[in-house]
Design an enzyme around this catalytic site. Structure first.
Site, PDB file in Angstrom:
ATOM      1  CB  SER A   1      37.326  51.734  46.612  1.00 27.45           C
ATOM      2  OG  SER A   1      36.977  50.355  46.666  1.00 27.45           O
TER       3      SER A   1
ATOM      4  CE  LYS B   1      38.316  48.134  44.192  1.00 24.46           C
ATOM      5  NZ  LYS B   1      37.342  48.060  45.305  1.00 24.46           N
TER       6      LYS B   1
ATOM      7  CB  SER C   1      34.127  49.408  47.420  1.00 21.57           C
ATOM      8  OG  SER C   1      34.596  50.399  48.287  1.00 21.57           O
TER       9      SER C   1
END
Ligand SMILES: [Mg+2]
Ligand SMILES: [Zn+2]
Lengths: 502, 497, 98
Positions: free
Chosen positions: B155, B80, B179
């Site tokens: 997210s 990420k 997330s």
């Protein structure tokens, strides 16, 4: 800007009673910063002591410096404070380019130390108790260089250059409770408090507390109220007053300014003010359109601190003798007046004299050299006594040479000059410069004979009983020996040769 | 080649260790897959082809030299874009950090490298991890491999989409309010939010410091456990890191079982707003657990109803402060510096241009909640709610070993549907938020497709703090039973890209 | 309780250093009002005698030794600076305090 005609200090005090609050920031002398492992060494090239944490890079996190906490607890204890059983850091949020995270990691409603006092001694020996509200931990900001303006000041600069080496250096902020009842002595109390605090910090070994280097900085808050009134007046906050003398002057100036405003029917606005070294005045800072709202909240990246009680007690047991107590002890040992002791303190000479005595000098000569010749030199060069290139041991050796009659005071000054100039230790300087007093009785005797012969008239006067005239002959001998004679011995010899009883 | 990308991380590692595959082959297969499909999916913001191949070669060299390899050596991973990577761009999905190349590695990055994991690149995300759809990325949305017109969750939608489209067998996410788990749920993958403090936050760009937690994402429970063990553990650079041994998650994943366990079902995780197919699959999961030997206990956790509200005060408050450092002075974007403007104006212009709407909304919300006069009513109360939620969990865990719930009330929604309706978007995290507030551990794993839309449904398993191993023990048992029932992993039902 | 106005949004934006456009002020005012209206529920517990939780873990006294660790080089520190001069970060004029 309207210039207020100041009221005389005496008139101001006749009508009003000053109330002060002092906020002192001290940079701790830790090896590393408060929340990261960057060095705190002074004088490094710009931005060479920074890391992701103290630059506020995305993703970086703080970790508390254990010695920072220890120092804060020591300061708290020395200020007779309670030490929090549990407390947190908080974020103080405001934007400023010298602050990399745009919040200062500080403490808010949970300071590590609170509710203490510091007794300070005024010049006449009176002891005044200053109550301490709190001492809390926080971090310093980076340093800005303002470019393009006329004066190098922020005002009018076209841009600024930032060095973050100082960002994150641990600070302790010490805040007094309102100081009431000092009356006309308020400015003196302010100065004595800051001086005493500086001595205390140095004695604890947690910082060198050099004000001229910005390691210790003082904000002076002051308000006036008419005599007999309980309620405090509106205060002004004079920021960054960075010498003992300035603290006193700033307080004095604000007393006079407030009195002038109030007695002409005006009102004091709460504002920050800047102190001007040149004339001792203060001027108004930028008035902010809206009140600052720092939005404090507990720092989520740090966990709470709960100093264990046993540890706090261990630290308490290691506290050194309080500077004021120590000073009074030394004053008696040295046999000097309160006033002289105060001068020694202001000159930053206490520890130097102690060290010189420990190195073998007697108290009177140790004091004489540091407060005389060396104080003069430090004043001339505008540096602290401790920065002079001479050690207490060297001063002690000079005193020893004088006591043994190897050199006289005049030669001693030359020896000191040589040491300061880097020519070596006192003995080397004596050797190299040939500064030994002429103790060869033969040579001295010849010089005396010569002086008597060429000053027959004076010699007759002395024979006739005007012994005081001997000074002229001594002077003549000193001149021919280029000062390297023991004046007392010369006088003895002259009188002996002229057959006069001393 | 297609074979390689369908392998699990555990299988890849075993084949590399046995010399049946080289790390370079594995890496090239995944890079080729990325090349083939990521134009459609848009899971990645940055591909580090050279870095990945260099790491793969190093692993192969180590093997040839007879050195021992770690359990995930040579396995590719999608990271990420919230973790700093030295020399490799890190944007956090924001324009304000466009072009930023960090001078340091996050602890997670460092641990991955040390374990021989091959970092393929950085994945898309909602800007600063604020969102549940990855639509808030400044670099455009990511598609859900099950239906490219739908969101992959957020997210961490880039990470979940990379897994579901076989671009990587492993990924890393961060979970502040869900997330990791919510994207896992809507893409039919596995995601774990470890106990707060279990995985270092150093080098993980902060959104909400007291809630953020990095964690593993994978296609199987065992793979997630293997990754969990690589990235977890005490870090002296993170003051909130737990100084205790990592729970035995791999061991638990290898010995999945729920026999004799007490499993809680919380009343508050149901009702209005829950999609029928989600509820149906969840109920079947509970029945499955019972059939596997678990005892089901109904629980009442009244404070959970306040979780969403508390979260939307605490997270914005912390973010308003955490994001203050993006001021155009030291790094990142600088807008409007024409030589006459003040630093203050340049900061304000840069933040206006560099932050997206959701970030601005949350910064203002947090600024409001912390400001004088409102602090006690909002931030102060939210922290009290946090205490109440923690107490509800404590009481619950006196009665049960784990709690289960739907991970998210609905399946993946269409891109654009909730984009300008923040309150609707926030509901996606209803079931995941209480765990972030309390700091304990939770997992999401697939439990079937919703009959009405054929999209994946996630089952959430919640464990007490530092009992992360229970997630894997239960998760592995549930996964095995479902795969047996379906005849194959759920992801095989996803359309091919 | 709330009812957030355009002016309040402008004030928040100033505190947060966001140069919002005029139409954004209205847009955000409406949205923030909705959100705050919804989350204001937490004040139901304001009067309860419950300690606040600021940290999810009961850790205390996490510290490090006062030992120097390597810093970044000035080149690394300045590598991402939008502007630099004299090995320092160059920033626009800072509004003065005087
Ligand atoms: Mg302060
Ligand atoms: Zn540093």
């Amino acid at each position: 800007m309207t210039v207020t005609e100041l009221v005389s200090y005496e008139d101001a005090l006749a009508a009003y009673d000053p109330v002060m609050g002092l906020e002192v920031h001290v940079e701790l002398g830790t090896k590393t910063k408060m929340f990261c492992g960057c060095s705190t060494e002074l004088g490094a090239p710009p931005n060479s002591q920074t890391c992701p944490t103290c630059l506020g890079l995305p993703g970086s996190l703080p970790v508390v410096n254990a010695i920072g906490i220890e120092s804060a607890v020591k300061i708290g204890l020395a200020l007779n404070c309670e030490i929090a059983e549990w407390c947190r850091f908080a974020r103080k949020n405001y934007f400023y380019p010298d602050m990399p995270k745009n919040f200062q990691t500080s403490q808010y409603d949970e300071p590590i130390a609170f509710n203490g006092y510091l007794d300070v001694q005024l010049e006449d020996g009176e002891v005044f108790r200053v109550e301490i509200e709190r001492a809390h931990m926080e971090e310093d900001t980076g340093k800005s260089l303002h470019v393009g303006g006329a004066t190098g000041r922020i005002h009018g600069a076209s841009h600024s250059l930032l060095d973050y080496n100082r960002a994150g250096i641990p600070l302790i902020e010490i805040v007094t409770k309102p100081i009431e009842g000092a009356g006309e002595r308020a400015p003196e109390v302010a100065k004595a408090y800051v001086a005493e605090l500086r001595e205390l910090i140095k004695a604890l070994g947690v910082s060198e507390a050099r004000m001229e280097q910005g390691q210790m900085r003082c904000d002076v808050n002051l308000s006036l109220r008419p005599h007999g009134v309980e309620k405090f007046g509106t205060r002004s906050e004079t920021k960054n007053v960075n010498s003992l003398r300035s603290v006193e002057r700033a307080a004095r100036f604000e007393v006079q300014r407030h009195a002038a405003v109030l007695s002409s029917g005006g009102t004091i606005i709460q504002e920050t003010r800047h102190f001007h070294e040149e004339d001792g005045s203060t001027t108004s800072g930028r008035v902010k359109e809206e009140a600052e709202d720092y939005r404090y909240f507990p720092e989520p990246d740090l966990v709470p601190m709960a100093p264990p009680r046993e540890w706090v007690e261990e630290l308490r047991a290691t506290l050194p003798e309080l500077p004021r107590v120590r000073r009074n002890r030394l004053r008696e040992e040295w046999g000097v007046s309160e006033h002289d002791m105060q001068s020694i303190l202001n000159a930053g000479a206490v520890d130097l004299i102690v060290a010189t005595i420990e190195a073998g000098a007697d108290a009177a000569s140790a004091r004489k050299w540091w407060m005389g010749e060396l104080a003069r030199r430090s004043n001339e060069e505008g540096v602290e006594l401790t920065s002079l290139a001479i050690t207490p041991a060297q001063v002690a050796r000079v005193a020893e040479l004088v006591a043994a009659g190897d050199i006289n005071d005049k030669l001693a000054r030359q020896v000191i000059e040589g040491v300061l100039a880097g020519e070596g230790d006192p003995d080397t300087v004596v050797e190299k410069r040939g500064l030994k007093v002429v103790s060869d009785e033969g040579a001295l005797g010849a010089a005396v004979d010569e002086a008597i012969a060429s000053n027959a008239a004076i010699a007759d006067k002395i024979r006739g009983g005007k012994v005081a005239a001997v000074g002229a002959l001594v002077g003549a001998v000193m001149k021919t020996t280029r000062g390297q004679a023991d004046a007392a011995r010369v006088k003895e010899l002259i009188l002996q040769k002229l057959g006069v009883e001393a | 080649m297609t074979d390689i990308i369908k392998l699990t991380a555990a299988e890849i590692a075993a084949k590399i260790a046995a010399g049946e595959l080289t790390a370079v082959e594995v890496t090239e297969a995944h890079l080729a897959r990325i090349e083939a499909v990521d134009e459609k999916v848009h899971a990645f913001l940055h591909i580090d082809r050279e870095g990945a191949l260099a790491q793969a070669r190093a692993v192969d060299a180590k093997r040839e030299a007879g050195e021992e390899l770690g359990p995930l050596a040579g396995v590719p991973l999608a990271l990420k874009d919230i973790f700093t990577t030295e020399g490799v761009p890190t944007t956090v999905g924001s324009k304000i950090l466009e072009g930023w190349i960090p001078p340091y590695d996050a602890t997670v990055t460092r641990k991955l490298k040390a374990a021989g994991v091959v970092i393929l690149g950085k994945t898309n995300m909602d800007e600063f991890a604020m969102g549940s759809s990855t639509e808030n990325s400044a670099y455009g949305p990511t598609g859900n491999p099950w239906d490219l017109t739908r969101v992959p969750g957020g997210s961490g939608g880039g990470s979940s989409a990379a897994l579901a489209s076989y671009q990587a067998p492993l990924a890393i996410g961060t979970d502040t309010g869900g997330s990791i788990r919510q994207p896992a749920a809507v893409t039919g993958t596995v995601g774990v939010k470890p106990t707060y403090g279990g995985v270092s936050r150093y080098g993980m760009v902060a959104f909400s410091s007291s809630l953020d937690q990095g964690g593993p994402c994978a296609r199987t429970v065992l793979d997630a456990a293997l990754l969990h063990e690589v990235i977890a553990g005490h870090d002296p650079l993170d003051s909130t890191s737990i100084d205790a041994p990592v729970p035995p998650v791999v061991e638990a994943a290898r010995s999945g079982s729920v026999a004799g366990m007490r499993v809680g079902v919380v009343k508050q995780f149901s009702g209005e707003g829950y999609q029928a197919g989600v509820v149906q699959r969840f109920n079947e999961s509970v029945e499955l657990l019972e059939s596997l030997g678990a005892t089901i206990v109904e629980l009442d956790c009244p404070s959970f109803d306040l979780g969403l509200s508390a979260y939307y005060l605490i997270a914005p408050s912390e973010c308003s402060s955490n994001l203050a450092r993006f001021d155009a002075m030291r790094y990142g974007l600088r807008v409007g510096d024409d030589g006459t403007r003040s630093a203050e104006d340049v900061t304000a212009l840069t933040r206006e241009a560099g932050f997206g709407d959701e970030v601005k909304r949350r910064i203002m919300l947090g600024t409001y909640a912390l400001s004088s006069g409102y602090y006690d009513a909002y931030y102060g109360s939210a922290q009290k709610v946090r205490t109440l939620i923690t107490r509800d969990f404590e009481k619950a865990f006196e009665q049960v070993d784990v709690i289960v719930s739907p991970t998210t009330p609905t399946t993946a929604f269409p891109i654009g549907e909730r984009a300008d309706d923040p309150m609707a978007m926030y509901l996606a995290d209803l079931c995941t938020i209480p765990t972030n507030l309390a700091g304990n551990a939770a997992m999401s794993l697939p439990c079937g497709l919703a009959p009405e839309d054929g999209l994946p449904v996630g089952l959430q398993i919640i464990a007490p703090a530092m009992k992360d191993d229970r997630l894997y023990k239960v998760g592995a048992a549930v996964e095995a039973a479902f795969v047996e029932r379906w005849g194959h992993p759920l992801l095989e039902e996803a359309p091919s890209l | 309780m709330p009812g957030i106005t355009r002016e309040e949004v402008a004030h928040l934006a100033r505190l947060a250093r966001l140069e919002l456009q005029a139409e954004e002020l209205d847009h955000f005012a409406g949205q923030l009002d909705d959100i705050i209206g919804a989350v204001a529920r937490v004040s139901e517990v304001a009067d309860q005698d419950v300690p606040p939780t600021s940290h999810p873990l009961p850790l205390t006294n996490v510290m490090r030794l006062d030992e120097v660790r390597p810093s970044l080089t000035p080149e690394q520190a300045l590598s991402c600076a939008p502007a630099q001069e004299q090995q320092r970060f160059k920033v626009p004029q800072i509004l003065g305090e005087d």
